[in-house]
Design an enzyme around this catalytic site. Structure first.
Site, short mmCIF file in Angstrom:
data_model
loop_
_atom_site.label_atom_id
_atom_site.label_comp_id
_atom_site.label_asym_id
_atom_site.label_seq_id
_atom_site.Cartn_x
_atom_site.Cartn_y
_atom_site.Cartn_z
N ASP A 39 0.80 -1.22 0.00
CA ASP A 39 0.00 0.00 0.00
C ASP A 39 0.83 1.27 0.00
OD1 ASP A 39 0.91 -0.48 2.56
OD2 ASP A 39 -1.06 -0.81 3.44
N ASP A 55 -7.65 -2.42 14.26
CA ASP A 55 -9.05 -2.67 13.91
C ASP A 55 -9.22 -3.89 12.99
OD1 ASP A 55 -8.04 -1.73 11.53
OD2 ASP A 55 -9.42 -0.05 11.33
N HIS A 62 -7.47 -4.45 10.16
CA HIS A 62 -7.19 -4.27 8.73
C HIS A 62 -5.88 -4.94 8.35
CE1 HIS A 62 -5.07 -0.27 9.80
NE2 HIS A 62 -4.14 -0.94 9.15
N GLU A 75 -9.83 -1.93 5.09
CA GLU A 75 -10.44 -1.54 6.35
C GLU A 75 -11.77 -2.28 6.57
OE1 GLU A 75 -9.02 0.24 8.52
OE2 GLU A 75 -8.16 2.10 7.76
C1 GLP Z 1 -0.65 0.42 8.47
C2 GLP Z 1 -0.35 -0.44 7.25
C3 GLP Z 1 -0.55 -1.90 7.54
C4 GLP Z 1 0.13 -2.28 8.83
C5 GLP Z 1 -0.47 -1.51 9.97
C6 GLP Z 1 0.11 -1.85 11.32
O1 GLP Z 1 -1.97 0.80 8.58
N1 GLP Z 1 -1.12 -0.07 6.13
O2 GLP Z 1 -0.04 -2.65 6.45
O3 GLP Z 1 -0.01 -3.65 9.05
O4 GLP Z 1 -0.24 -0.13 9.69
O5 GLP Z 1 1.20 -1.04 11.62
P1 GLP Z 1 2.24 -1.30 12.76
O6 GLP Z 1 3.10 -2.41 12.30
O7 GLP Z 1 3.00 -0.02 12.89
O8 GLP Z 1 1.46 -1.65 13.98
#
Ligand code: GLP
Length: 245
Positions: free
Chosen positions: A67, A136, A138, A143
């Site tokens: 993404d 959440d 995702h 989402e």
């Molecule tokens: C973002 C990314 C996800 C990731 C999530 C968790 O929203 N788009 O791909 O898994 O964050 O992030 P973190 O690893 O910082 O908890």
């Protein structure tokens, strides 16, 4: 679904590193699905170490990232492309032409999404997909909602995600409200998936994932429950909700 519980973040990163190092050794032309966020940073360090020790070579490896925020480019320190350069690509011998990351500055975003899927399909799909998880539920930026997209798409970020991700920005107002994300189809067609989660903040969502026997669009990560080759690596804190069950 295989679940590995590790003592802490470092061990989680090492376990994930071992899997990726093994797959790259076995298939030098592997197609990696890569993720951003704080979770995979330690695992990327393991890959860099293995590259420096000449254990693995990235010269023929190809990658597709999950993404990118709409509106940010690689010079923006909060873009995912910048993150990937900084945490992995600048430290290994991957061919820049083999790196694919959604272009948050594409003039025609919908056309870009279509091209991204076509390129991925032409490449044969992802061999091994790395995933983090949002609080959440995702994955990538798919989402929770009434439906989930199959293909790469432009998505509105939820208030919860904007708030959680604001820690990387100067203020919450700077967090982009939309992103390009690989859809559930691109993720679920991966031959193998490795999901990482660490820390207490992920305990609730990991508990939800591992205790409910259903898939639901209100918990996008639950779709991994029907994939035949998923490994979940969690540290004790992220597993603590289950340990209490
Ligand atoms: C973002 C990314 C996800 C990731 C999530 C968790 O929203 N788009 O791909 O898994 O964050 O992030 P973190 O690893 O910082 O908890």
């Amino acid at each position: 679904m295989k679940i590995i519980v590790t003592k802490n973040y470092d061990e989680m990163s090492k376990e994930a590193g071992k899997i990726f190092i093994d797959r790259i050794k076995n298939n030098p032309e592997i197609i990696l699905g890569l993720a951003t966020g704080s979770t995979p940073i330690g695992m990327y360090k393991e890959l860099i170490k293995a590259y420096e020790n000449k254990e693995i070579d990235f010269s023929r490896v190809r990658s597709f990232n999950l993404d990118e925020y709409v509106g940010l480019d690689e010079n923006d320190e909060t873009s995912y492309r910048y993150f990937m350069n900084d945490n992995l690509f600048n430290h290994i011998n991957i061919n820049r032409e083999n790196i694919n990351i959604p272009n948050g500055k594409a003039k025609d975003l919908n056309a870009f999404c279509k091209e991204y899927d076509e390129k991925l399909e032409k490449a044969g799909g992802i061999d091994i997909q790395l995933l983090g998880i949002g609080e959440d539920g995702h994955i990538a930026f798919n989402e929770p909602g009434d439906f989930l997209n199959v293909g790469t798409n432009i998505t509105a970020l939820t208030d919860s995600t904007i708030e959680v991700n604001s820690r990387f920005f100067n203020s919450i107002d700077e967090v982009p409200t939309t992103a390009i994300t690989l859809g559930m189809g691109g993720i679920l067609k991966s031959k193998e998936i490795v999901l990482l989660a660490n820390g207490e903040k992920k305990a609730e969502v990991i508990k939800e994932l591992l205790t409910q026997d259903k898939v639901t669009t209100s918990l996008p990560v639950s779709f991994l429950l029907v994939h035949p080759n998923v490994t979940i690596i969690v540290d004790e804190e992220a597993y603590s909700g289950i340990a209490k069950c």
